[in-house]
Design an enzyme around this catalytic site. Structure first.
Site, short mmCIF file in Angstrom:
data_model
loop_
_atom_site.label_atom_id
_atom_site.label_comp_id
_atom_site.label_asym_id
_atom_site.label_seq_id
_atom_site.Cartn_x
_atom_site.Cartn_y
_atom_site.Cartn_z
CG HIS A 54 -13.45 2.95 3.38
ND1 HIS A 54 -14.28 3.91 3.94
CD2 HIS A 54 -12.20 3.29 3.72
CE1 HIS A 54 -13.55 4.79 4.59
NE2 HIS A 54 -12.28 4.44 4.47
NE ARG A 87 -6.30 1.26 0.12
CZ ARG A 87 -6.38 2.37 0.83
NH1 ARG A 87 -5.31 2.84 1.43
NH2 ARG A 87 -7.51 3.01 0.93
CG ASN A 140 -1.83 1.13 1.35
OD1 ASN A 140 -1.81 2.04 0.52
ND2 ASN A 140 -2.66 1.12 2.37
CD GLU A 182 -9.24 -1.44 4.45
OE1 GLU A 182 -8.87 -1.09 5.60
OE2 GLU A 182 -9.51 -0.65 3.55
NE ARG A 194 -11.27 12.20 4.79
CZ ARG A 194 -11.14 10.94 4.43
NH1 ARG A 194 -12.05 10.36 3.67
NH2 ARG A 194 -10.09 10.24 4.80
#
Ligand code: ADP
Length: 403
Positions: free
Chosen positions: A186, A97, A12, A389, A247
């Protein structure tokens, strides 16, 4: 494929960091993990661990991504560091990823020059993420040539959304010419917990209807119908949807024009909504551990922030339960979903209008493990399912290479 895939390295990469995890897919076992930070900006740091070995933030030389992945491979083959591999040749495949696969990728893809160019073309949609991931891929290809490299996209799981979910009510040419639509993120996590939830519920995965809630620093909630994404809360970018750490989640888009007419630049507004918004804007910290302890201590801003957060979660869950018709379970995952019992308690209370009840003791006792936290009388079961993940990326890489 000339050889069987067993050891899969999951990478990643961002513009200045590279995280990696090595899996033995014959047992789906993680053998080692680590990361290189500050790539290309000096004072780089290396972290690595195997079952019997661990080093944290050791200074290293990482002028570029190729150097970073070489450090990773050197550690993976060093007997003194746990010695999981004899040589680089024991790495059978690399799964990367990638944040944005646009409308092009609804599945993982084995990387070649064509696929790399396509991913590069998608960079304007994810300017903070895709370019770094591409640097990671190029670096890994230099160090591990001849090994199959596979891209697994965060957006892929959401490509099954129907038009009624992904189209914004804007002129169609914005979609056709500029790719303006909902993509969702996601996806690897939503897919992982969907498959696990189907196992827990004892149903084939193409028959489960779920609302999956990935709640972390970034959060998204997905309506899963027949095992596929039907709708999701994030949008064209990961800014939309529920309130997050820094956010804002959904706001009236006219606020952006209003601020820009009042002296804020586009970059100012971007930073306000992405980095200075969310729970942090409401009470000063983006970390739910701080927020929950401040709530406990009677801090009014923190209490409002927690209430606002779970209000935004509940609005999506309520909407998705209505759209799905039948919901087999609500799944909670991510740092908050797996660990923050206080946030989960407030969240389930906000869902009481749906007939959802809380098992207070089970909820308090659950941290980072699978468990049902709703009461026996709950209209819909609520289940905590830790996400993984990296394992999902390893599985997808393995599957595409061993069809
Ligand atoms: P990211 O989106 O960066 O992957 P995570 O999924 O790790 O983030 O989630 C980070 C969030 O999870 C933070 O708000 C953090 O406070 C929360 N969290 C992690 N561990 C705990 C814990 N033990 N108790 C409460 N909250 C936790």
């Amino acid at each position: 494929m000339s050889h069987t895939v067993r050891n899969v390295l999951v990478v990643n990469a961002g513009s200045s960091s590279l995280k990696f995890m090595l899996f033995d897919m014959s047992q789906e076992r993680m053998l080692a993990k680590g990361q290189v930070e500050r790539i290309g900006i000096g004072d780089a740091l290396f972290t690595f661990s195997t079952e019997g070995f661990s080093e944290k933030q050791t200074p290293c030389e990482a002028p570029n991504h190729a150097a970073a992945i070489r450090l990773a491979c050197d550690a993976l083959t060093a007997p003194a560091k746990g010695g999981c591999l004899k040589s680089f040749a024991d790495i059978d495949a690399v799964g990367h990823r990638i944040v944005h696969g646009g409308e092009k990728y609804s599945k993982p893809v084995r990387l070649d020059e064509h696929a790399l160019k396509e991913i590069e073309k998608l960079s304007p949609l994810a300017p903070l993420h895709n370019p770094g991931a591409l640097q990671g891929i190029r670096g890994c290809e230099q160090v591990l040539p001849g090994v199959p490299h596979v891209a697994v996209f965060d957006t892929a799981f959401h490509q099954t959304m129907p038009e009624e979910s992904y189209l914004y009510a804007l002129p169609r040419e914005l979609h056709d010419k500029l790719g303006v639509r909902k993509y969702g993120f996601h996806g690897t996590s939503h897919r992982f917990v969907t498959e696990r939830a189907a196992e827990i519920l004892g149903k084939p995965s193409d028959q489960v209807n779920l609302v999956t809630c990935h709640l972390g620093n970034g959060s998204s909630i997905t309506a899963v119908k027949g095992g596929k994404c039907f709708d999701t809360s994030m949008g064209m970018t990961p800014l939309a949807g529920v309130v997050m750490g820094t956010r804002s989640g959904d706001v009236d888009p006219a606020i952006a024009f209003y601020l820009m007419k009042n002296g804020y630049s586009a970059d100012d507004v971007d930073a306000l909504f992405n980095k200075q918004g969310g729970v942090k804007a409401l009470c000063g910290s983006s970390d739910m551990r701080d927020v929950c302890s401040a709530c406990e201590a009677g801090n009014r801003d923190a209490q409002v922030a927690l209430a606002r957060l779970v209000h935004s979660y509940a609005m999506y869950v309520g909407g998705y339960v209505a759209l799905l018709g039948r919901t087999d379970a609500i799944i909670l995952t991510g740092g908050i979903g797996e660990n923050s019992w206080e946030t989960r308690q407030a969240f389930l209370k906000a869902l009481s209008g749906l007939g959802i009840t809380l098992d207070e003791a089970a909820n308090r006792a659950t941290r980072g493990v699978e468990a049902t936290i709703s009461g026996k009388d709950s209209a819909i079961p609520v289940i905590v399912v830790p996400t993984n993940e990296e394992l999902m990326i390893a599985r997808e890489t393995f599957t595409i290479l061993n069809p």
